[in-house]
Design a protein around this motif. Structure first.
Motif, mmCIF file in Angstrom:
data_model
loop_
_atom_site.group_PDB
_atom_site.id
_atom_site.type_symbol
_atom_site.label_atom_id
_atom_site.label_comp_id
_atom_site.label_asym_id
_atom_site.label_seq_id
_atom_site.Cartn_x
_atom_site.Cartn_y
_atom_site.Cartn_z
ATOM 1 N N ASP A 1 -19.790 -11.832 6.054
ATOM 2 C CA ASP A 1 -18.743 -12.263 5.132
ATOM 3 C C ASP A 1 -17.416 -12.314 5.857
ATOM 4 N N ARG A 2 -16.544 -13.160 5.360
ATOM 5 C CA ARG A 2 -15.199 -13.240 5.919
ATOM 6 C C ARG A 2 -14.423 -11.988 5.567
ATOM 7 N N THR A 3 -13.717 -11.446 6.533
ATOM 8 C CA THR A 3 -12.906 -10.262 6.259
ATOM 9 C C THR A 3 -11.526 -10.643 5.744
ATOM 10 N N THR A 4 -11.050 -11.820 6.082
ATOM 11 C CA THR A 4 -9.761 -12.289 5.587
ATOM 12 C C THR A 4 -9.959 -13.615 4.871
ATOM 13 N N THR A 5 -9.070 -13.890 3.955
ATOM 14 C CA THR A 5 -9.159 -15.158 3.238
ATOM 15 C C THR A 5 -8.543 -16.265 4.088
ATOM 16 N N ALA A 6 -9.031 -17.464 3.898
ATOM 17 C CA ALA A 6 -8.489 -18.611 4.628
ATOM 18 C C ALA A 6 -7.089 -18.911 4.111
ATOM 19 N N PRO A 7 -6.172 -19.332 4.984
ATOM 20 C CA PRO A 7 -4.814 -19.635 4.525
ATOM 21 C C PRO A 7 -4.819 -20.847 3.603
#
Length: 61
Positions: free
Chosen positions: A3-9
């Motif tokens: 899973d992505r740890t940060t959200t996409a800008p």
């Protein structure tokens, strides 16, 4: 799958992420180079990322 740890800008909706553009003024200078200016998106100030929304008091999440 990881899973992505940060959200996409968030991409700026006004410029679609292309925040700066070189615009030709026409003609050439004494050295033979095209005269251009750089224009930046006024909504995102040339970053290409939309500003984050701030929660207003009393608004539902």
């Amino acid at each position: 799958m990881t899973d992505r740890t940060t959200t996409a800008p968030r991409i700026c909706p006004n410029c679609d992420g292309f925040a700066s553009a070189a615009i030709t003024l026409g003609g050439r200078n004494a050295r033979g180079q095209l005269r251009t200016i750089t224009a930046h998106c006024p909504a995102c100030n040339g970053t290409g990322i939309a500003p984050t929304r701030r929660n207003r008091e009393g608004a539902r999440a």
